[in-house]
Design a protein around this motif. Structure first.
Motif, mmCIF file in Angstrom:
data_model
loop_
_atom_site.group_PDB
_atom_site.id
_atom_site.type_symbol
_atom_site.label_atom_id
_atom_site.label_comp_id
_atom_site.label_asym_id
_atom_site.label_seq_id
_atom_site.Cartn_x
_atom_site.Cartn_y
_atom_site.Cartn_z
ATOM 1 N N GLY A 1 -10.236 8.244 -6.291
ATOM 2 C CA GLY A 1 -10.285 8.811 -4.943
ATOM 3 C C GLY A 1 -9.446 10.065 -4.818
ATOM 4 N N ASN A 2 -9.640 10.750 -3.733
ATOM 5 C CA ASN A 2 -8.828 11.926 -3.452
ATOM 6 C C ASN A 2 -7.510 11.458 -2.826
ATOM 7 O OD1 ASN A 2 -7.904 14.034 -1.368
ATOM 8 N ND2 ASN A 2 -9.203 15.153 -2.798
ATOM 9 N N PRO A 3 -6.365 11.940 -3.341
ATOM 10 C CA PRO A 3 -5.068 11.435 -2.854
ATOM 11 C C PRO A 3 -4.854 11.661 -1.356
ATOM 12 C CG PRO A 3 -4.771 12.820 -4.789
ATOM 13 C CD PRO A 3 -6.218 12.889 -4.435
ATOM 14 N N ASN A 4 -5.393 12.755 -0.824
ATOM 15 C CA ASN A 4 -5.198 13.000 0.610
ATOM 16 C C ASN A 4 -5.940 11.984 1.462
ATOM 17 O OD1 ASN A 4 -3.701 15.298 -0.029
ATOM 18 N ND2 ASN A 4 -5.557 16.538 -0.097
ATOM 19 N N THR A 5 -7.202 11.751 1.114
ATOM 20 C CA THR A 5 -7.964 10.753 1.863
ATOM 21 C C THR A 5 -7.377 9.369 1.637
ATOM 22 O OG1 THR A 5 -9.606 11.458 0.235
ATOM 23 C CG2 THR A 5 -10.331 11.338 2.495
ATOM 24 N N ALA A 6 -6.915 9.118 0.405
ATOM 25 C CA ALA A 6 -6.332 7.813 0.101
ATOM 26 C C ALA A 6 -5.100 7.575 0.980
ATOM 27 C CB ALA A 6 -5.958 7.728 -1.370
ATOM 28 N N ARG A 7 -4.298 8.625 1.136
ATOM 29 C CA ARG A 7 -3.079 8.509 1.934
ATOM 30 C C ARG A 7 -3.415 8.165 3.390
ATOM 31 N NH1 ARG A 7 2.807 9.249 1.650
ATOM 32 N NH2 ARG A 7 3.183 8.171 3.605
ATOM 33 N N LYS A 8 -4.421 8.849 3.933
ATOM 34 C CA LYS A 8 -4.813 8.584 5.317
ATOM 35 C C LYS A 8 -5.278 7.138 5.483
ATOM 36 C CE LYS A 8 -6.279 13.223 6.352
ATOM 37 N NZ LYS A 8 -7.448 14.011 5.996
ATOM 38 N N GLN A 9 -6.117 6.717 4.547
ATOM 39 C CA GLN A 9 -6.642 5.348 4.598
ATOM 40 C C GLN A 9 -5.503 4.335 4.490
ATOM 41 O OE1 GLN A 9 -9.786 4.287 4.851
ATOM 42 N NE2 GLN A 9 -9.343 2.123 4.504
ATOM 43 N N LEU A 10 -4.552 4.624 3.575
ATOM 44 C CA LEU A 10 -3.426 3.720 3.383
ATOM 45 C C LEU A 10 -2.621 3.621 4.670
ATOM 46 C CD1 LEU A 10 -1.670 2.085 1.260
ATOM 47 C CD2 LEU A 10 -0.306 4.153 1.070
ATOM 48 N N ASP A 11 -2.296 4.773 5.263
ATOM 49 C CA ASP A 11 -1.489 4.763 6.480
ATOM 50 C C ASP A 11 -2.150 3.951 7.585
ATOM 51 O OD1 ASP A 11 0.451 6.217 5.287
ATOM 52 O OD2 ASP A 11 -0.144 8.155 6.131
ATOM 53 N N SER A 12 -3.473 4.105 7.728
ATOM 54 C CA SER A 12 -4.113 3.359 8.810
ATOM 55 C C SER A 12 -4.161 1.863 8.484
ATOM 56 C CB SER A 12 -5.486 3.937 9.149
ATOM 57 O OG SER A 12 -6.457 3.426 8.292
ATOM 58 N N SER A 13 -4.277 1.527 7.192
ATOM 59 C CA SER A 13 -4.294 0.092 6.875
ATOM 60 C C SER A 13 -2.897 -0.515 7.026
ATOM 61 C CB SER A 13 -4.870 -0.156 5.476
ATOM 62 O OG SER A 13 -3.861 -0.168 4.503
ATOM 63 N N LEU A 14 -1.863 0.299 6.794
ATOM 64 C CA LEU A 14 -0.494 -0.211 6.969
ATOM 65 C C LEU A 14 -0.238 -0.561 8.432
ATOM 66 C CD1 LEU A 14 1.742 2.040 4.676
ATOM 67 C CD2 LEU A 14 0.733 -0.173 4.192
ATOM 68 N N GLU A 15 -0.777 0.280 9.319
ATOM 69 C CA GLU A 15 -0.581 0.012 10.744
ATOM 70 C C GLU A 15 -1.138 -1.347 11.144
ATOM 71 O OE1 GLU A 15 -2.121 3.185 13.252
ATOM 72 O OE2 GLU A 15 -0.776 4.550 12.140
ATOM 73 N N LYS A 16 -2.241 -1.690 10.487
ATOM 74 C CA LYS A 16 -2.899 -2.953 10.845
ATOM 75 C C LYS A 16 -2.308 -4.156 10.108
ATOM 76 C CE LYS A 16 -7.007 -0.395 11.080
ATOM 77 N NZ LYS A 16 -7.847 -0.028 9.961
ATOM 78 N N SER A 17 -1.473 -3.898 9.083
ATOM 79 C CA SER A 17 -0.957 -5.018 8.293
ATOM 80 C C SER A 17 0.247 -5.666 8.971
ATOM 81 C CB SER A 17 -0.535 -4.531 6.907
ATOM 82 O OG SER A 17 -1.575 -3.864 6.270
ATOM 83 N N PRO A 18 0.365 -6.994 8.828
ATOM 84 C CA PRO A 18 1.537 -7.665 9.407
ATOM 85 C C PRO A 18 2.797 -7.301 8.632
ATOM 86 C CG PRO A 18 0.305 -9.185 8.048
ATOM 87 C CD PRO A 18 -0.508 -7.926 8.099
ATOM 88 N N SER A 19 3.945 -7.301 9.321
ATOM 89 C CA SER A 19 5.199 -6.965 8.656
ATOM 90 C C SER A 19 5.943 -8.236 8.248
ATOM 91 C CB SER A 19 6.065 -6.145 9.601
ATOM 92 O OG SER A 19 7.358 -5.998 9.054
#
Ligand code: FES
Lengths: 87, 491
Positions: B459-477
């Motif tokens: 994947g492209n690192p920039n798109t990967a970063r965006k996807q990661l950030d949005s999935s982190l928001e949804k993940s429980p802490s």
């Protein structure tokens, strides 16, 4: 005005071969051109498995198929298609 | 940076063709034809002739089957024979980055060259700047005599027309530890394995795709037949394949994995233990502690930064924790780590609980070979439970955030981040180890951007970063704590 459709195949083969990088097309496209195109992702278009179409990744600009697609190739085709439409 | 180019596509095409052949009834025939299929008669050669192209393609296939060029004892041995040998292997090959010497174009030795922009001026500052008398004038233009030039670059700095250029050797330029150098006799590059840290930077930067690592794809495809293989998917999986993580889980199970575990769960564990270890060490008066999850960094410490050793955390890596958990549940299971990293192969070779390591490129090729389209897959849950903290390990700064969230004495944490190991960072780290360090917790990532920008990514690192950030928001802490940003690496 009808927009030109840019279809980026994101089936597994195309994705691995570089479609994930092509998905950044909207970031590199001139804003004036961006207005005239619609960029869509697509499931496997079926070219990767058939002979004679060339190599993945595949992109379609309206009906024009681009094999071994790169951002450069796609941009060139978009300009060509839009220029034709403007006549 | 080269993320998507023809050299990179070529590597992936080879993997795909080998995987496709594996899934046919007669792999041997298809494998032996790969060089011809890719360079058919009368096609445009990329080297001197199609025969040389084909020879290089054969070596690429060997690497995809886990063999290095040096393994070739008989030039007539067909690709299919290597495949048969690979299929009989019961243990992963020892990891190694190798140069396909036939593919290495032997980039120029003299690093400086005078171009046509030279005006042959009266001042001739280049001539006076050169300490070795290497500048000669022919037809009114400066020329560098390669026999005299010592690559000091003073002429380039002196020329007011910028007519003298420096021609880099991309692989040597990329290597932070000087492990790849020119063999004076052949002009080709060779890798010194006593120095190599498996960071994969040369592999990605070589414009001729002459550097390859030894794939474990066939080994895993064989292991899948045993019905005992468990997939350990790295936190950096976001955007490495089309579709979502739950779709990828289904795809992996269709491929034959019995269980699919998110290594982010192991990363949660790493965060928990590492923050305790850090608090203990600080309590005992130690200056600072560095992370231990990046295997290329660990190799760097072993081979180039001995002074750093006492400061590296002893906490197992996320892969270590996850593999141990899988083995506890079933000691017979075959553990396969899937990630963006080739240095992980070195870590796996040292850890008996990890059997194989695949890159996302290899996994992609396997899915294509097995005709599994991830986008057509339904959702399945992973056989693990991961939190935001562990999932965040995928990008630079993520480990620090996880430690900040879990550390008992949060207020005292002074984090520093090494976002990519290059030569400058290496000397910086040497200073930290031997003299002083302004922080007390150092996160080290060999790849700039972290694992999502690793050498085995798709994947492209920039798109990967965006996807990661949005999935982190949804993940429980794991905990509820505010996040603080780490300051940048240099003091
Ligand atoms: S994956 Fe794109 S055509 Fe099949």
């Amino acid at each position: 005005m009808k927009k030109t459709t840019v279809t980026i195949c994101t089936g597994t083969t195309c994705y691995i071969m570089g479609a994930s990088h092509l998905q950044r097309l909207d970031e590199v496209l001139d804003p004036a051109l961006l207005e005239q195109v619609e960029i869509v992702g697509s499931r496997c278009l079926g070219y990767c498995d058939a002979n004679g179409h060339g190599k993945a990744p595949f992109v379609k600009v309206d009906d024009q198929l681009i094999a071994d697609a790169t951002l450069d190739k796609v941009l060139a085709q978009i300009r060509k298609t839009l220029a034709k439409g403007a006549l | 940076m080269f993320y998507d180019n023809n050299a990179n596509r070529l590597r992936k095409e080879i993997l795909m063709r080998v995987a496709r052949a594996h899934f046919t009834k007669e792999p041997a025939d298809m494998l032996d034809r790969i060089p011809m299929a890719m360079r058919p008669k009368r096609s445009e050669p990329s080297r001197c002739c199609i025969h040389k192209d084909r020879a290089v393609l054969k070596y690429r296939c060997m690497a995809a089957l886990g063999f290095s060029v040096e393994d070739e004892t008989d030039e007539l041995k067909p690709i299919s024979a290597y495949y048969a040998e690979a299929a009989r292997r019961t243990k992963a090959v020892a990891p190694a980055l190798t140069v396909i010497d036939e593919a290495c174009s032997a980039c120029v030795t003299s690093r400086y060259s005078a171009t046509n922009a030279c005006r042959g001026c009266i001042a001739r500052s280049c001539e006076s700047a050169c300490p070795k008398d290497a500048i000669e004038f022919r037809d009114g233009q400066a020329r560098l005599n390669p026999d005299k030039c010592v690559n000091c670059g003073l002429c380039m700095k002196a020329c007011p027309y910028h007519a003298i250029i420096r021609i880099p050797i991309p692989c040597e330029e990329a290597c932070p530890v000087g492990a790849i150098t020119k063999d004076e006799a052949t002009g080709r590059e060779t890798i010194d394995h006593d120095k190599c840290t498996y960071c994969g930077k040369c592999l990605r930067e070589c414009p001729f795709a002459a550097i390859s690592d030894l794939s474990q794809m066939i080994d895993v495809l064989q292991a899948l037949k045993g019905g005992k293989a468990v997939a350990l998917v790295a936190p950096s999986a976001a955007r490495q394949l089309p579709g979502s993580l739950p779709q990828l889980v289904t795809a992996l199970k269709q491929l034959g994995f019995t269980h699919v575990v998110e290594v982010a769960e192991g990363a949660d564990e790493t965060a928990r233990h590492e923050s305790e270890e850090w608090a203990e060490k600080m309590g005992a008066g130690e200056r600072f502690m560095t992370t231990s999850c990046c295997p290329a960094y660990i190799e760097t410490v072993e081979k180039h930064l001995p002074g750093m050793k006492p400061f590296v955390s002893h906490t197992p890596t996320p892969m270590g924790f996850s593999a141990a958990k899988v083995r506890r549940a079933d000691p017979e299971s075959v553990t396969v780590f899937i990630g963006p990293c080739i240095a992980k192969r070195v870590e796996a070779a040292k850890n008996p609980e990890v059997d194989y390591v695949l890159t996302f490129e290899e996994l992609g090729a396997m899915l294509v070979g097995a005709r599994i389209d991830v986008l057509e897959c339904t959702d399945s849950p992973a056989d693990s439970f991961a939190h935001r903290e562990g999932r965040g390990f995928a990008a630079s700064g993520g480990v620090t955030r996880a430690i900040q969230a879990t550390a008992p004495a949060k207020a005292a944490l002074k984090p520093l981040l090494v976002d990519g190991i290059d030569r400058k960072m290496l000397s910086q780290m040497r200073v930290w180890a031997n003299k002083s360090c302004s922080g007390n917790f150092v996160e080290v990532m060999s790849c700039t951007g972290g694992c999502i920008a690793g050498p085995g990514t798709v994947g492209n690192p920039n798109t990967a970063r965006k996807q990661l950030d949005s999935s982190l928001e949804k993940s429980p802490s794991m905990v509820a704590a505010p996040l603080i940003e780490a300051s940048c690496g240099t003091d």
